[in-house]
Design a protein around this motif. Structure first.
Motif, PDB file in Angstrom:
ATOM      1  N   SER A  84      -2.041  11.949   5.827  1.00  0.00           N
ATOM      2  CA  SER A  84      -1.906  12.415   3.463  1.00  0.00           C
ATOM      3  C   SER A  84      -0.817  11.665   3.241  1.00  0.00           C
ATOM      4  CB  SER A  84      -1.965  14.294   3.162  1.00  0.00           C
ATOM      5  OG  SER A  84      -3.278  13.973   4.038  1.00  0.00           O
ATOM      6  N   ASN A  85       0.277  11.794   4.187  1.00  0.00           N
ATOM      7  CA  ASN A  85       1.627  11.201   3.293  1.00  0.00           C
ATOM      8  C   ASN A  85       1.653   9.730   3.531  1.00  0.00           C
ATOM      9  OD1 ASN A  85       3.220  13.265   2.344  1.00  0.00           O
ATOM     10  ND2 ASN A  85       2.708  13.703   4.913  1.00  0.00           N
ATOM     11  N   THR A  86       0.730   8.840   4.103  1.00  0.00           N
ATOM     12  CA  THR A  86       0.680   7.537   4.639  1.00  0.00           C
ATOM     13  C   THR A  86      -0.069   7.342   3.205  1.00  0.00           C
ATOM     14  OG1 THR A  86       1.000   7.517   6.688  1.00  0.00           O
ATOM     15  CG2 THR A  86       0.258   5.911   6.319  1.00  0.00           C
ATOM     16  N   GLN A  87      -1.043   7.611   3.081  1.00  0.00           N
ATOM     17  CA  GLN A  87      -2.564   7.691   2.123  1.00  0.00           C
ATOM     18  C   GLN A  87      -0.906   7.598   0.866  1.00  0.00           C
ATOM     19  OE1 GLN A  87      -6.230   9.122   1.682  1.00  0.00           O
ATOM     20  NE2 GLN A  87      -5.427  10.589   2.768  1.00  0.00           N
ATOM     21  N   ARG A  88      -0.122   8.183   0.392  1.00  0.00           N
ATOM     22  CA  ARG A  88       0.431   8.884  -0.887  1.00  0.00           C
ATOM     23  C   ARG A  88       1.880   7.601  -0.633  1.00  0.00           C
ATOM     24  NH1 ARG A  88      -0.579  14.505  -0.356  1.00  0.00           N
ATOM     25  NH2 ARG A  88       1.409  14.486   1.467  1.00  0.00           N
ATOM     26  N   LEU A  89       2.313   6.838   0.136  1.00  0.00           N
ATOM     27  CA  LEU A  89       3.335   6.233   0.901  1.00  0.00           C
ATOM     28  C   LEU A  89       2.069   4.598   0.566  1.00  0.00           C
ATOM     29  CD1 LEU A  89       5.299   6.989   3.835  1.00  0.00           C
ATOM     30  CD2 LEU A  89       6.012   7.180   1.025  1.00  0.00           C
ATOM     31  N   ILE A  90       1.288   4.720   1.099  1.00  0.00           N
ATOM     32  CA  ILE A  90       0.391   3.250   0.179  1.00  0.00           C
ATOM     33  C   ILE A  90       0.030   3.229  -1.525  1.00  0.00           C
ATOM     34  CG2 ILE A  90      -1.503   2.397   0.323  1.00  0.00           C
ATOM     35  CD1 ILE A  90      -1.818   3.276   3.640  1.00  0.00           C
ATOM     36  N   SER A  91      -0.201   4.160  -1.442  1.00  0.00           N
ATOM     37  CA  SER A  91      -0.437   4.278  -2.979  1.00  0.00           C
ATOM     38  C   SER A  91       0.906   4.250  -3.906  1.00  0.00           C
ATOM     39  CB  SER A  91      -1.323   5.466  -3.282  1.00  0.00           C
ATOM     40  OG  SER A  91      -2.211   5.432  -3.006  1.00  0.00           O
ATOM     41  N   LYS A  92       1.802   4.511  -3.882  1.00  0.00           N
ATOM     42  CA  LYS A  92       3.329   4.487  -3.837  1.00  0.00           C
ATOM     43  C   LYS A  92       3.547   3.099  -4.247  1.00  0.00           C
ATOM     44  CE  LYS A  92       7.944   6.751  -5.264  1.00  0.00           C
ATOM     45  NZ  LYS A  92       8.683   7.770  -4.944  1.00  0.00           N
ATOM     46  N   TYR A  93       3.611   1.854  -2.662  1.00  0.00           N
ATOM     47  CA  TYR A  93       4.107   1.125  -2.608  1.00  0.00           C
ATOM     48  C   TYR A  93       2.855   0.214  -3.445  1.00  0.00           C
ATOM     49  CZ  TYR A  93       5.027  -3.658  -0.694  1.00  0.00           C
ATOM     50  OH  TYR A  93       5.100  -4.582  -0.694  1.00  0.00           O
ATOM     51  N   ARG A  94       1.647   0.462  -3.730  1.00  0.00           N
ATOM     52  CA  ARG A  94       0.875  -0.493  -3.811  1.00  0.00           C
ATOM     53  C   ARG A  94       0.222  -0.445  -5.868  1.00  0.00           C
ATOM     54  NH1 ARG A  94      -4.648  -1.936  -0.849  1.00  0.00           N
ATOM     55  NH2 ARG A  94      -4.521  -3.707  -3.178  1.00  0.00           N
ATOM     56  N   TYR A  95       0.949   0.582  -6.057  1.00  0.00           N
ATOM     57  CA  TYR A  95       0.139   0.713  -7.484  1.00  0.00           C
ATOM     58  C   TYR A  95       1.365   1.700  -8.542  1.00  0.00           C
ATOM     59  CZ  TYR A  95      -4.840   0.469  -4.714  1.00  0.00           C
ATOM     60  OH  TYR A  95      -5.135   0.559  -4.197  1.00  0.00           O
ATOM     61  N   GLY A  96       1.651   2.211  -7.763  1.00  0.00           N
ATOM     62  CA  GLY A  96       3.724   3.221  -9.042  1.00  0.00           C
ATOM     63  C   GLY A  96       3.105   4.126  -8.629  1.00  0.00           C
ATOM     64  N   ASP A  97       2.528   4.529  -8.161  1.00  0.00           N
ATOM     65  CA  ASP A  97       1.926   6.616  -7.977  1.00  0.00           C
ATOM     66  C   ASP A  97       1.221   6.147  -6.834  1.00  0.00           C
ATOM     67  OD1 ASP A  97       1.187   8.864  -8.751  1.00  0.00           O
ATOM     68  OD2 ASP A  97      -0.391   8.477 -10.640  1.00  0.00           O
ATOM     69  N   GLY A  98       2.247   7.565  -6.101  1.00  0.00           N
ATOM     70  CA  GLY A  98       1.496   8.328  -5.245  1.00  0.00           C
ATOM     71  C   GLY A  98       0.339   9.079  -4.935  1.00  0.00           C
ATOM     72  N   ARG A  99       0.014   8.877  -6.259  1.00  0.00           N
ATOM     73  CA  ARG A  99      -1.308  10.232  -6.943  1.00  0.00           C
ATOM     74  C   ARG A  99      -2.776   9.148  -7.313  1.00  0.00           C
ATOM     75  NH1 ARG A  99       1.573  13.757 -11.866  1.00  0.00           N
ATOM     76  NH2 ARG A  99       1.570  11.583 -12.314  1.00  0.00           N
ATOM     77  N   HIS A 100      -2.531   7.640  -6.892  1.00  0.00           N
ATOM     78  CA  HIS A 100      -3.709   7.027  -7.117  1.00  0.00           C
ATOM     79  C   HIS A 100      -3.806   7.315  -5.841  1.00  0.00           C
ATOM     80  CE1 HIS A 100      -5.897   2.641  -7.911  1.00  0.00           C
ATOM     81  NE2 HIS A 100      -5.326   3.294  -8.725  1.00  0.00           N
ATOM     82  N   PRO A 101      -5.454   7.065  -6.859  1.00  0.00           N
ATOM     83  CA  PRO A 101      -7.197   6.546  -5.638  1.00  0.00           C
ATOM     84  C   PRO A 101      -6.805   5.883  -4.698  1.00  0.00           C
ATOM     85  CG  PRO A 101      -8.067   7.934  -7.332  1.00  0.00           C
ATOM     86  CD  PRO A 101      -6.393   7.549  -7.867  1.00  0.00           C
ATOM     87  N   CYS A 102      -6.746   6.274  -2.842  1.00  0.00           N
ATOM     88  CA  CYS A 102      -6.483   4.749  -2.227  1.00  0.00           C
ATOM     89  C   CYS A 102      -7.818   4.176  -2.430  1.00  0.00           C
ATOM     90  CB  CYS A 102      -6.279   5.579  -0.708  1.00  0.00           C
ATOM     91  SG  CYS A 102      -4.345   6.003  -0.566  1.00  0.00           S
ATOM     92  N   GLY A 103      -8.071   2.700  -2.121  1.00  0.00           N
ATOM     93  CA  GLY A 103      -9.178   2.181  -1.611  1.00  0.00           C
ATOM     94  C   GLY A 103      -9.258   2.213  -0.027  1.00  0.00           C
ATOM     95  N   MET A 104     -10.825   1.227  -0.290  1.00  0.00           N
ATOM     96  CA  MET A 104     -10.678   1.582   1.164  1.00  0.00           C
ATOM     97  C   MET A 104     -10.053   0.798   2.480  1.00  0.00           C
ATOM     98  SD  MET A 104     -14.245   2.996   2.054  1.00  0.00           S
ATOM     99  CE  MET A 104     -14.909   4.342   0.980  1.00  0.00           C
ATOM    100  N   LEU A 105      -9.354  -0.695   1.958  1.00  0.00           N
ATOM    101  CA  LEU A 105      -8.535  -0.825   2.213  1.00  0.00           C
ATOM    102  C   LEU A 105      -7.687  -0.197   2.930  1.00  0.00           C
ATOM    103  CD1 LEU A 105      -7.145  -3.559   3.776  1.00  0.00           C
ATOM    104  CD2 LEU A 105      -6.554  -4.520   1.774  1.00  0.00           C
ATOM    105  N   ASP A 106      -6.888   0.581   1.507  1.00  0.00           N
ATOM    106  CA  ASP A 106      -5.894   1.040   1.820  1.00  0.00           C
ATOM    107  C   ASP A 106      -6.141   3.045   2.935  1.00  0.00           C
ATOM    108  OD1 ASP A 106      -4.856  -0.232  -0.510  1.00  0.00           O
ATOM    109  OD2 ASP A 106      -5.786   1.695  -1.396  1.00  0.00           O
ATOM    110  N   LEU A 107      -6.986   3.017   3.036  1.00  0.00           N
ATOM    111  CA  LEU A 107      -7.432   4.442   4.254  1.00  0.00           C
ATOM    112  C   LEU A 107      -7.907   3.596   4.915  1.00  0.00           C
ATOM    113  CD1 LEU A 107     -10.573   5.707   2.229  1.00  0.00           C
ATOM    114  CD2 LEU A 107      -8.338   6.512   2.852  1.00  0.00           C
ATOM    115  N   THR A 108      -7.844   2.431   5.127  1.00  0.00           N
ATOM    116  CA  THR A 108      -8.426   1.563   6.778  1.00  0.00           C
ATOM    117  C   THR A 108      -6.896   1.186   8.029  1.00  0.00           C
ATOM    118  OG1 THR A 108      -9.905   0.671   6.229  1.00  0.00           O
ATOM    119  CG2 THR A 108      -8.894  -0.343   8.321  1.00  0.00           C
ATOM    120  N   VAL A 109      -6.197   1.241   6.667  1.00  0.00           N
ATOM    121  CA  VAL A 109      -4.424   0.676   6.785  1.00  0.00           C
ATOM    122  C   VAL A 109      -4.061   2.079   7.883  1.00  0.00           C
ATOM    123  CG1 VAL A 109      -2.399  -0.257   6.370  1.00  0.00           C
ATOM    124  CG2 VAL A 109      -4.263  -1.393   5.604  1.00  0.00           C
ATOM    125  N   ALA A 110      -3.769   2.974   6.121  1.00  0.00           N
ATOM    126  CA  ALA A 110      -3.483   4.637   6.657  1.00  0.00           C
ATOM    127  C   ALA A 110      -4.025   5.040   7.739  1.00  0.00           C
ATOM    128  CB  ALA A 110      -4.179   5.435   5.527  1.00  0.00           C
TER     129      ALA A 110
END
Length: 316
Positions: A84-110
């Motif tokens: 869960s925290n990795t998803q938030r970190l990826i969203s914050k890094y890629r979209y600038g907002d930890g609450r942004h929904p993760c895409g399939m690639l983001d979920l795969t990496v996490a």
């Protein structure tokens, strides 16, 4: 899954509660799965269940559960908290907002990072659990290479040795201590390579189907999934993940059940080749039906308890 902008500890606590519930639900079938994959003398799943019950009563299905109950709760806490925290970190890094929904690639990496991380904690837990579950198995001469002698000097090969009531390990702590003394720290990580092959793709096929099923079962994109939808999505995701992970799980179970005094496999590749030559390709799907059946209630319980606990903590 619900997301927040910053690092959240409640994911870890909710994972701990979900893990405890899932262990109680899934351990009996986990014992059956381990005996089928690494044991000898079982014709099929039903025969294995009946044999365990007749020889060890109902308590045989819960053999070795105290250690998973204490450790897998922590393991699931770390897995779900990390994911869960990795998803938030990826969203914050890629979209600038930890609450942004993760895409399939983001979920795969996490999911892949979670699977890789989980081995460091999960390998020793699984190894101890399997060693305790396998203690009633007949000790095979092909492992021990024992032979008997009679008075005239003639050697008589011993095909098997079965000593009722004898136990190599008195409990999980004694098991860990014995492994450290005889095999060292690396002994606790025997089978870790096979576990990586199981868990990295396994968690991808665990979290992504869960997310997809939850999205499909929601009435609309903005609403939260109903508890029944969470239960169904979690159960289906668990069955998919465990069935596809069965070949690697068979190799892992055999490597971890292969104690030093009975060492039969020199490594992962040798285990795969030896198992294939002696038992055929079907051996890698042994326990698949148990994994499918066991994976549903375990994962359904895990996800439902996790999500409900998370909602409770965040509404306090």
């Amino acid at each position: 899954m619900q997301k927040a902008q910053s690092f959240q500890l409640d994911d870890f606590l909710a994972g701990w509660i979900g893990g405890a519930c899932s262990v109680v639900v899934g351990h009996p079938l986990d014992t059956v799965k381990t005996r089928l994959q690494a044991g000898k003398g079982y014709k099929n799943t039903l025969h294995c269940v009946l044999t365990i019950y007749r020889k060890e009563t109902a308590m045989g299905f819960f053999k070795g559960m105290s250690f998973p109950l204490a450790s897998i709760t922590v393991y699931n806490s770390v897995v779900f908290g990390f994911f869960s925290n990795t998803q938030r970190l990826i969203s914050k890094y890629r979209y600038g907002d930890g609450r942004h929904p993760c895409g399939m690639l983001d979920l795969t990496v996490a999911s892949m990072l979670t699977g890789l991380m989980s081995v460091s904690l999960g390998a020793p837990v699984d190894l101890v659990k399997i060693r305790l579950q396998m203690q009633t198995q007949t000790v095979l001469a092909e492992n021990l290479q024992l032979a008997g002698n009679v008075s005239n000097g003639t050697r008589i090969p011993l095909r098997s040795v079965n000593i009722p009531g004898q136990r190599l390990y008195r409990g999980p702590i004694h098991c860990v201590s014995s492994i450290l003394q005889t095999e060292g720290l690396q002994g606790l990580y025997r089978g870790a390579g096979a576990m990586i092959l199981r868990d990295v793709p396994g968690y991808v096929l665990y979290f992504i189907p869960y997310t997809m099923f939850c999205n499909l079962l929601k009435p609309d994109a903005k609403s939260s999934p109903h508890p029944c939808s969470i239960w169904l999505a979690g159960g289906l995701a668990g069955s998919i993940s465990w069935v596809t992970a069965t070949p690697a799980d068979v190799v892992k179970s055999r490597m971890q059940a292969d104690a030093q005094l009975q060492r039969k496999y020199r490594g992962i590749l040798h285990c795969i080749i030896h198992s294939y030559k002696t038992e055929g390709a079907q051996v890698f799907f042994r326990g698949a039906s148990v994994n499918a059946i066991r994976g549903f209630p375990m994962s359904a319980t895990m996800f439902l308890t996790y999500e409900l606990s998370l909602q409770f903590f965040r509404n306090l």
